[in-house]
Design a protein around this motif. Sequence first.
Motif, PDB file in Angstrom:
ATOM      1  N   UNK A   1       0.819  -1.213   0.000  1.00 49.94           N
ATOM      2  CA  UNK A   1       0.000   0.000   0.000  1.00 49.94           C
ATOM      3  C   UNK A   1       0.853   1.263   0.000  1.00 49.94           C
ATOM      4  N   UNK A   2       1.992   1.227   0.686  1.00 50.75           N
ATOM      5  CA  UNK A   2       2.863   2.414   0.712  1.00 50.75           C
ATOM      6  C   UNK A   2       3.227   2.868  -0.701  1.00 50.75           C
ATOM      7  N   UNK A   3       3.880   1.997  -1.506  1.00 59.55           N
ATOM      8  CA  UNK A   3       4.262   2.484  -2.837  1.00 59.55           C
ATOM      9  C   UNK A   3       3.056   2.753  -3.735  1.00 59.55           C
TER      10      UNK A   3
ATOM     11  N   UNK B   1      -1.882  12.188  -8.923  1.00 60.74           N
ATOM     12  CA  UNK B   1      -2.922  13.193  -8.671  1.00 60.74           C
ATOM     13  C   UNK B   1      -3.261  13.173  -7.185  1.00 60.74           C
ATOM     14  N   UNK B   2      -3.018  14.275  -6.479  1.00 61.12           N
ATOM     15  CA  UNK B   2      -3.410  14.328  -5.072  1.00 61.12           C
ATOM     16  C   UNK B   2      -4.894  14.001  -4.922  1.00 61.12           C
ATOM     17  N   UNK B   3      -5.253  13.440  -3.774  1.00 58.75           N
ATOM     18  CA  UNK B   3      -6.650  13.084  -3.572  1.00 58.75           C
ATOM     19  C   UNK B   3      -6.965  12.833  -2.120  1.00 58.75           C
ATOM     20  N   UNK B   4      -8.214  12.534  -1.865  1.00 56.37           N
ATOM     21  CA  UNK B   4      -8.673  12.208  -0.512  1.00 56.37           C
ATOM     22  C   UNK B   4      -8.780  10.691  -0.381  1.00 56.37           C
ATOM     23  N   UNK B   5      -9.017  10.232   0.828  1.00 52.65           N
ATOM     24  CA  UNK B   5      -8.975   8.806   1.131  1.00 52.65           C
ATOM     25  C   UNK B   5      -9.839   7.928   0.257  1.00 52.65           C
TER      26      UNK B   5
ATOM     27  N   UNK C   1      -9.088  -2.683   2.918  1.00 52.58           N
ATOM     28  CA  UNK C   1      -9.817  -2.161   4.067  1.00 52.58           C
ATOM     29  C   UNK C   1      -9.551  -0.665   4.191  1.00 52.58           C
ATOM     30  N   UNK C   2     -10.596   0.154   4.203  1.00 54.74           N
ATOM     31  CA  UNK C   2     -10.386   1.605   4.336  1.00 54.74           C
ATOM     32  C   UNK C   2      -9.538   1.963   5.550  1.00 54.74           C
ATOM     33  N   UNK C   3      -9.758   1.288   6.672  1.00 50.33           N
ATOM     34  CA  UNK C   3      -8.972   1.585   7.861  1.00 50.33           C
ATOM     35  C   UNK C   3      -7.488   1.385   7.639  1.00 50.33           C
ATOM     36  N   UNK C   4      -7.130   0.349   6.882  1.00 53.21           N
ATOM     37  CA  UNK C   4      -5.720   0.093   6.578  1.00 53.21           C
ATOM     38  C   UNK C   4      -5.154   1.199   5.698  1.00 53.21           C
ATOM     39  N   UNK C   5      -5.931   1.651   4.722  1.00 54.90           N
ATOM     40  CA  UNK C   5      -5.471   2.737   3.842  1.00 54.90           C
ATOM     41  C   UNK C   5      -5.218   3.991   4.668  1.00 54.90           C
ATOM     42  N   UNK C   6      -6.150   4.322   5.553  1.00 51.63           N
ATOM     43  CA  UNK C   6      -5.981   5.528   6.368  1.00 51.63           C
ATOM     44  C   UNK C   6      -4.808   5.394   7.340  1.00 51.63           C
ATOM     45  N   UNK C   7      -4.558   4.202   7.867  1.00 49.99           N
ATOM     46  CA  UNK C   7      -3.382   4.007   8.726  1.00 49.99           C
ATOM     47  C   UNK C   7      -2.102   4.246   7.944  1.00 49.99           C
TER      48      UNK C   7
ATOM     49  N   UNK D   1      -1.710   8.000   7.299  1.00 49.82           N
ATOM     50  CA  UNK D   1      -1.238   8.706   8.501  1.00 49.82           C
ATOM     51  C   UNK D   1       0.239   8.418   8.747  1.00 49.82           C
ATOM     52  N   UNK D   2       0.655   7.175   8.513  1.00 52.90           N
ATOM     53  CA  UNK D   2       2.067   6.839   8.680  1.00 52.90           C
ATOM     54  C   UNK D   2       2.952   7.586   7.686  1.00 52.90           C
ATOM     55  N   UNK D   3       2.494   7.671   6.445  1.00 56.22           N
ATOM     56  CA  UNK D   3       3.256   8.406   5.429  1.00 56.22           C
ATOM     57  C   UNK D   3       3.317   9.891   5.763  1.00 56.22           C
ATOM     58  N   UNK D   4       2.256  10.396   6.359  1.00 54.39           N
ATOM     59  CA  UNK D   4       2.250  11.803   6.769  1.00 54.39           C
ATOM     60  C   UNK D   4       3.193  12.020   7.958  1.00 54.39           C
ATOM     61  N   UNK D   5       3.159  11.115   8.930  1.00 58.94           N
ATOM     62  CA  UNK D   5       4.089  11.204  10.067  1.00 58.94           C
ATOM     63  C   UNK D   5       5.532  11.140   9.586  1.00 58.94           C
ATOM     64  N   UNK D   6       5.760  10.337   8.553  1.00 59.73           N
ATOM     65  CA  UNK D   6       7.099  10.156   7.980  1.00 59.73           C
ATOM     66  C   UNK D   6       7.503  11.339   7.096  1.00 59.73           C
TER      67      UNK D   6
END
Length: 124
Positions: free
Chosen positions: A10-12, A21-25, A41-47, A50-55
């Motif tokens: 999911x990361x790459x 293209x930037x986008x929302x979840x 799973x949407x929850x996994x995508x959002x996790x 958030x991890x990519x944003x923290x990074x």
Amino acid sequence: MHGRELRNLLHPFLLLLIFERPGHGYDLIERLEAMGVSDVEPGQVYRVLRGLERDRSLLSMWEAAAAGPARRRYELTAKGRNDLRSWIARLAQLNHIMDAYLRRSANALARPRDGRDSYATSRG
């Protein structure tokens, strides 16, 4: 392939989609499905987001929608572009290994077998 099988990728995948293209979840989830990543799973995508944003690979900002609630919109940072390049190199290497595996397995399955398990017979 299903989302469970591709969870570690999911990361790459998200980095690439956001680079394109930037986008929302939910937009990103739909685009993942269009890539063939179903049942994610949407929850996994959002996790992962958030991890990519923290990074510091992504930035997000709230964007007001014409109808409905505001949504968080994700954009790639310079670090995110570098991370994407790194993932591309790693996935190219994995692709090379998987190609070799698929060729070898196709060759092995194409050979006639005498019905015996060679490992079992070699162990006596």
